[in-house]
Design a protein around this motif. Structure first.
Motif, PDB file in Angstrom:
ATOM      1  N   LEU A 134       0.815  -1.206   0.000  1.00 13.48           N
ATOM      2  CA  LEU A 134       0.000   0.000   0.000  1.00 13.48           C
ATOM      3  C   LEU A 134       0.853   1.263   0.000  1.00 13.48           C
ATOM      4  O   LEU A 134       0.483   2.280  -0.584  1.00 13.48           O
ATOM      5  CB  LEU A 134      -0.955  -0.009   1.192  1.00 13.48           C
ATOM      6  N   GLN A 135       1.994   1.231   0.636  1.00 14.62           N
ATOM      7  CA  GLN A 135       2.887   2.383   0.653  1.00 14.62           C
ATOM      8  C   GLN A 135       3.538   2.617  -0.719  1.00 14.62           C
ATOM      9  O   GLN A 135       3.772   3.754  -1.112  1.00 14.62           O
ATOM     10  CB  GLN A 135       3.987   2.196   1.708  1.00 14.62           C
ATOM     11  N   GLN A 136       3.838   1.551  -1.409  1.00 14.69           N
ATOM     12  CA  GLN A 136       4.505   1.662  -2.712  1.00 14.69           C
ATOM     13  C   GLN A 136       3.576   2.205  -3.790  1.00 14.69           C
ATOM     14  O   GLN A 136       4.026   2.829  -4.736  1.00 14.69           O
ATOM     15  CB  GLN A 136       5.056   0.300  -3.156  1.00 14.69           C
ATOM     16  N   GLY A 137       2.289   1.958  -3.721  1.00  7.18           N
ATOM     17  CA  GLY A 137       1.344   2.388  -4.753  1.00  7.18           C
ATOM     18  C   GLY A 137       1.232   1.355  -5.865  1.00  7.18           C
ATOM     19  O   GLY A 137       1.774   0.251  -5.786  1.00  7.18           O
ATOM     20  N   GLU A 138       0.535   1.737  -6.912  1.00  9.30           N
ATOM     21  CA  GLU A 138       0.290   0.806  -8.011  1.00  9.30           C
ATOM     22  C   GLU A 138       1.524   0.690  -8.894  1.00  9.30           C
ATOM     23  O   GLU A 138       2.163   1.683  -9.210  1.00  9.30           O
ATOM     24  CB  GLU A 138      -0.896   1.272  -8.841  1.00  9.30           C
ATOM     25  N   GLY A 139       1.785  -0.522  -9.332  1.00  5.93           N
ATOM     26  CA  GLY A 139       2.934  -0.774 -10.194  1.00  5.93           C
ATOM     27  C   GLY A 139       2.549  -0.896 -11.655  1.00  5.93           C
ATOM     28  O   GLY A 139       3.405  -1.054 -12.521  1.00  5.93           O
ATOM     29  N   THR A 140       1.273  -0.814 -11.969  1.00  8.20           N
ATOM     30  CA  THR A 140       0.819  -0.947 -13.344  1.00  8.20           C
ATOM     31  C   THR A 140      -0.012   0.270 -13.726  1.00  8.20           C
ATOM     32  O   THR A 140      -0.444   1.036 -12.874  1.00  8.20           O
ATOM     33  CB  THR A 140      -0.048  -2.214 -13.525  1.00  8.20           C
ATOM     34  N   VAL A 141      -0.255   0.426 -15.008  1.00  4.67           N
ATOM     35  CA  VAL A 141      -1.121   1.495 -15.491  1.00  4.67           C
ATOM     36  C   VAL A 141      -2.511   0.931 -15.733  1.00  4.67           C
ATOM     37  O   VAL A 141      -2.676  -0.280 -15.892  1.00  4.67           O
ATOM     38  CB  VAL A 141      -0.557   2.131 -16.787  1.00  4.67           C
ATOM     39  N   LYS A 142      -3.492   1.790 -15.787  1.00  4.11           N
ATOM     40  CA  LYS A 142      -4.881   1.342 -15.953  1.00  4.11           C
ATOM     41  C   LYS A 142      -5.261   1.144 -17.423  1.00  4.11           C
ATOM     42  O   LYS A 142      -6.406   0.879 -17.725  1.00  4.11           O
ATOM     43  CB  LYS A 142      -5.813   2.342 -15.295  1.00  4.11           C
ATOM     44  N   TYR A 143      -4.294   1.318 -18.321  1.00  4.92           N
ATOM     45  CA  TYR A 143      -4.550   1.118 -19.746  1.00  4.92           C
ATOM     46  C   TYR A 143      -4.962  -0.326 -19.991  1.00  4.92           C
ATOM     47  O   TYR A 143      -4.383  -1.218 -19.406  1.00  4.92           O
ATOM     48  CB  TYR A 143      -3.289   1.453 -20.559  1.00  4.92           C
ATOM     49  N   PRO A 144      -5.953  -0.629 -20.750  1.00  8.30           N
ATOM     50  CA  PRO A 144      -6.742   0.146 -21.708  1.00  8.30           C
ATOM     51  C   PRO A 144      -8.007   0.771 -21.126  1.00  8.30           C
ATOM     52  O   PRO A 144      -8.819   1.313 -21.858  1.00  8.30           O
ATOM     53  CB  PRO A 144      -7.098  -0.887 -22.758  1.00  8.30           C
ATOM     54  N   LEU A 167      -3.632   6.256 -21.890  1.00  4.45           N
ATOM     55  CA  LEU A 167      -2.224   6.040 -21.575  1.00  4.45           C
ATOM     56  C   LEU A 167      -1.466   7.357 -21.713  1.00  4.45           C
ATOM     57  O   LEU A 167      -1.579   8.047 -22.726  1.00  4.45           O
ATOM     58  CB  LEU A 167      -1.632   5.003 -22.533  1.00  4.45           C
ATOM     59  N   GLU A 168      -0.707   7.715 -20.707  1.00  4.47           N
ATOM     60  CA  GLU A 168       0.141   8.906 -20.771  1.00  4.47           C
ATOM     61  C   GLU A 168       1.251   8.638 -21.781  1.00  4.47           C
ATOM     62  O   GLU A 168       1.905   7.611 -21.732  1.00  4.47           O
ATOM     63  CB  GLU A 168       0.756   9.188 -19.397  1.00  4.47           C
ATOM     64  N   GLN A 169       1.457   9.593 -22.699  1.00  5.53           N
ATOM     65  CA  GLN A 169       2.468   9.409 -23.733  1.00  5.53           C
ATOM     66  C   GLN A 169       3.552  10.464 -23.614  1.00  5.53           C
ATOM     67  O   GLN A 169       3.319  11.561 -23.126  1.00  5.53           O
ATOM     68  CB  GLN A 169       1.826   9.500 -25.115  1.00  5.53           C
ATOM     69  N   ALA A 170       4.702  10.111 -24.112  1.00  7.39           N
ATOM     70  CA  ALA A 170       5.806  11.071 -24.171  1.00  7.39           C
ATOM     71  C   ALA A 170       5.470  12.161 -25.187  1.00  7.39           C
ATOM     72  O   ALA A 170       4.599  11.995 -26.042  1.00  7.39           O
ATOM     73  CB  ALA A 170       7.100  10.368 -24.546  1.00  7.39           C
ATOM     74  N   PHE A 205      -1.911   5.682 -31.700  1.00  3.93           N
ATOM     75  CA  PHE A 205      -1.198   4.446 -31.995  1.00  3.93           C
ATOM     76  C   PHE A 205      -2.108   3.227 -31.957  1.00  3.93           C
ATOM     77  O   PHE A 205      -1.704   2.149 -32.359  1.00  3.93           O
ATOM     78  CB  PHE A 205      -0.037   4.244 -31.011  1.00  3.93           C
ATOM     79  N   GLU A 206      -3.318   3.377 -31.487  1.00 11.50           N
ATOM     80  CA  GLU A 206      -4.251   2.250 -31.402  1.00 11.50           C
ATOM     81  C   GLU A 206      -4.944   2.073 -32.746  1.00 11.50           C
ATOM     82  O   GLU A 206      -5.787   2.871 -33.120  1.00 11.50           O
ATOM     83  CB  GLU A 206      -5.271   2.502 -30.302  1.00 11.50           C
ATOM     84  N   LEU A 207      -4.594   1.053 -33.470  1.00 14.76           N
ATOM     85  CA  LEU A 207      -5.127   0.845 -34.813  1.00 14.76           C
ATOM     86  C   LEU A 207      -5.900  -0.466 -34.932  1.00 14.76           C
ATOM     87  O   LEU A 207      -6.012  -1.013 -36.023  1.00 14.76           O
ATOM     88  CB  LEU A 207      -3.983   0.872 -35.830  1.00 14.76           C
TER      89      LEU A 207
END
Length: 172
Positions: free
Chosen positions: A9-19, A23-26, A96-98
């Motif tokens: 719980l202290q570390q937080g989530e290790g994955t993204v919620k995508y899809p 998704l946050e992109q550069a 990028f999602e095709l």
């Protein structure tokens, strides 16, 4: 076990919620090329530099048309088409999602009219490209000689140039 749960719980989530979430992109992500039909002059510069031949140009001199097409399934998002386009008609987007249900949905096309030669009547170049060349010549203040020949095919230009020089062409 509680110690491990507290650590997780202290570390937080290790994955993204995508899809399920965007998704946050550069900043400079290269994605799907977007073609603007109105800006395109059908010069085929993008098709000439496309490494996987995703962009194709097919001319039909019977109909007087040229068809520009892109197959996004073959595109490698390299950006060479965007670099080469003289009018900025093709730009890479961050999309990028095709995923599609049919592979025919991965193809985008548009049709352009060809220009007829003012002397012999044969189709020889995309009309928008000829208009673009004429506008460039007008902008640089051409003396008029080259501007008159914009709507003439290469064979007629060659004949006209040779006639002016006094050279006779022999047909075999």
């Amino acid at each position: 076990m509680l110690k491990m749960l507290k650590h997780i719980l202290q570390q937080g989530e290790g994955t993204v919620k995508y899809p399920f979430a965007p998704l946050e992109q550069a900043k400079d992500v290269r994605g799907k090329p977007e073609h603007t039909h109105e800006l395109c002059i059908a010069c085929a510069a993008c098709a000439a530099v496309c490494p996987p031949n995703a962009i194709q140009m097919d001319a039909d001199t019977e109909e007087g048309t040229i068809v520009w097409s892109i197959n996004y399934g073959r595109c490698i998002f390299c950006g060479r088409c965007e670099e080469r386009c003289p009018t900025g008609a093709i730009k890479l987007t961050p999309e990028f999602e095709l995923a599609v249900m049919s592979k025919d949905d991965l193809t985008d096309t548009c049709t352009f009219k060809l220009q007829r030669c003012s002397e012999c009547g044969q189709y020889f170049a995309p009309r928008k490209e000829v208009e673009y060349a004429a506008a460039l010549l007008e902008r640089i203040g051409n003396d008029g000689a080259a501007y008159e020949n914009v709507g003439v095919c290469l064979d007629c230009k060659r004949k006209h140039t040779l006639d002016m020089q006094g050279v006779k062409l022999e047909r075999k």
